[in-house]
Design an enzyme around this catalytic site. Structure first.
Site, PDB file in Angstrom:
ATOM      1  N   CYS A 240      -4.434  -1.405  -2.009  1.00 24.67           N
ATOM      2  CA  CYS A 240      -4.602   0.033  -2.215  1.00 24.67           C
ATOM      3  C   CYS A 240      -5.532   0.233  -3.412  1.00 24.67           C
ATOM      4  CB  CYS A 240      -3.238   0.661  -2.495  1.00 24.67           C
ATOM      5  SG  CYS A 240      -3.327   2.415  -2.911  1.00 24.67           S
ATOM      6  N   ASN A 241      -6.682   0.842  -3.160  1.00 22.26           N
ATOM      7  CA  ASN A 241      -7.626   1.101  -4.257  1.00 22.26           C
ATOM      8  C   ASN A 241      -7.066   2.109  -5.249  1.00 22.26           C
ATOM      9  OD1 ASN A 241     -10.660   0.126  -3.288  1.00 22.26           O
ATOM     10  ND2 ASN A 241      -9.290   0.541  -1.597  1.00 22.26           N
TER      11      ASN A 241
ATOM     12  N   CYS B 166     -11.058   2.757   0.396  1.00 21.70           N
ATOM     13  CA  CYS B 166      -9.657   3.079   0.690  1.00 21.70           C
ATOM     14  C   CYS B 166      -9.305   2.214   1.883  1.00 21.70           C
ATOM     15  CB  CYS B 166      -9.490   4.554   1.034  1.00 21.70           C
ATOM     16  SG  CYS B 166      -7.828   4.952   1.650  1.00 21.70           S
ATOM     17  N   THR B 167      -8.197   1.491   1.785  1.00 21.60           N
ATOM     18  CA  THR B 167      -7.870   0.528   2.840  1.00 21.60           C
ATOM     19  C   THR B 167      -7.510   1.194   4.166  1.00 21.60           C
ATOM     20  OG1 THR B 167      -5.652   0.450   1.891  1.00 21.60           O
ATOM     21  CG2 THR B 167      -7.183  -1.316   1.271  1.00 21.60           C
TER      22      THR B 167
ATOM     23  N   GLY C  39      -2.824  10.051  -3.677  1.00 17.09           N
ATOM     24  CA  GLY C  39      -3.805  10.931  -4.322  1.00 17.09           C
ATOM     25  C   GLY C  39      -3.188  12.169  -4.958  1.00 17.09           C
TER      26      GLY C  39
ATOM     27  N   ASP D 137       0.872  -1.189   0.000  1.00 18.19           N
ATOM     28  CA  ASP D 137       0.000   0.000   0.000  1.00 18.19           C
ATOM     29  C   ASP D 137       0.901   1.229   0.000  1.00 18.19           C
ATOM     30  OD1 ASP D 137      -2.264   1.674   0.182  1.00 18.19           O
ATOM     31  OD2 ASP D 137      -2.333   1.559   2.365  1.00 18.19           O
TER      32      ASP D 137
HETATM   33  N1  DGL Z   1      -4.813   3.103   1.125  1.00 17.16           N
HETATM   34  C1  DGL Z   1      -4.920   3.680  -0.158  1.00 17.16           C
HETATM   35  C2  DGL Z   1      -6.191   3.249  -0.885  1.00 17.16           C
HETATM   36  O1  DGL Z   1      -6.739   2.246  -0.629  1.00 17.16           O
HETATM   37  C3  DGL Z   1      -4.667   5.093  -0.440  1.00 17.16           C
HETATM   38  C4  DGL Z   1      -4.219   6.144   0.431  1.00 17.16           C
HETATM   39  C5  DGL Z   1      -3.479   7.224  -0.340  1.00 17.16           C
HETATM   40  O2  DGL Z   1      -2.303   7.000  -0.638  1.00 17.16           O
HETATM   41  O3  DGL Z   1      -4.084   8.271  -0.603  1.00 17.16           O
HETATM   42  O4  DGL Z   1      -6.667   3.914  -1.759  1.00 17.16           O
END
Ligand code: DGL
Length: 267
Positions: A75-76, A189-190, A44, A11
């Site tokens: 990570c989405n 988002c995880t 992001g 992630d």
């Molecule tokens: N944990 C990540 C996700 O699932 C993203 C967090 C990020 O880097 O903004 O999207």
């Protein structure tokens, strides 16, 4: 006994530990490596081209170092952009994390569903295609947050949380229309399940927050195949190995917070 398989869970930061803990629960015998691209957190802020190049370069390094049998992109924001590129480029199997729109819409009674993710995830074509294909007649509200993932990281570091800020971030998820109210919020988002207690407490009415982690873990295990009982017994306490791309060592209190979530020791 065959060597335990290595699973790399990846992630941008600490959010993927919510997926890691579910994999550890199902396959405690595996050698789990948790890799956080903390040097680039949050994802992001990158353009799509920058992010794709970053994830491919980091993944190439991680695969070379840890030789995983399976990679879980927890990570989405990354999965909805580069999963197919990763699969095309590397021979190791990948499991991705994408918004749980199908189960969320299937579970909704009011047919008002919200998807809460990073701004990047909720604007991706991949996410919109999931809604077209699996929306099942639900009105889906996409809610992008730039603050919740950094807040989840701060929470893991033991910093105090600002309830009003969290309430502001989640407010657009709660929709009332023709006497019906949103009843399901898919956490896309995880990082967000790390704030679940706050999300539940600060919701203006009861909703079910869908955490995709158990389904992702089941998919990972399906690909690996089941462990032998004896292997599970023998290796139940194998510690997770942590890898931070910044090279920074987490503080003892952060290490303890991570261990408390994933329920195993870390090295
Ligand atoms: N944990 C990540 C996700 O699932 C993203 C967090 C990020 O880097 O903004 O999207």
């Amino acid at each position: 006994m065959a060597t335990a398989p290595t699973i790399l869970v990846f992630d941008s930061g600490l959010g993927g530990i919510t997926v890691h803990r579910e994999i550890a629960r199902l396959r405690p015998d595996t050698r789990l490596v948790y890799a956080a691209d903390d040097d680039a957190f949050p994802y992001g802020r990158f353009t799509e081209d920058e992010l794709a190049a970053r994830v491919i370069a980091v993944m190439s390094d991680l695969i070379g170092r840890h030789r995983p049998d399976l990679v879980v992109v927890a990570c989405n924001t990354a999965s909805t952009l580069v999963l197919s590129d990763l699969r095309a480029r590397f021979s190791v199997p990948f499991v991705g994390t994408v918004p749980a729109i199908k189960p969320a819409c299937a579970a909704s009674r009011s047919k008002l569903v919200s998807v809460l993710g990073t701004e990047a995830t909720v604007t991706r074509e991949y996410t919109k295609a999931l809604i077209r294909d699996f929306g099942g007649g639900c009105a889906v509200t996409l809610v992008g947050s730039s603050r919740l993932a950094p807040l989840a990281e701060a929470h893991m570091r033991g910093e105090p949380m600002d309830d009003a800020e969290i309430a502001r971030e989640i407010a657009p998820c709660f929709v009332e229309r023709n006497g019906a109210r949103t009843d399901i919020v898919a956490l896309a988002c995880t990082h967000y399940p790390l704030l679940l207690a706050h999300l539940e407490r600060l919701s203006p009415w009861h909703v079910t927050f869908v955490d995709p982690a158990p389904a992702i873990a089941r998919r990972a295990v399906e690909l690996l195949g089941p462990a032998q009982e004896a292997e599970i017994d023998g290796r139940a306490l194998s510690p997770a190995f942590l890898h931070f791309t910044s090279g920074r060592q987490p503080s003892p209190s952060l290490t303890a917070a991570i261990s408390a979530v994933i329920k195993t020791r870390t090295t």
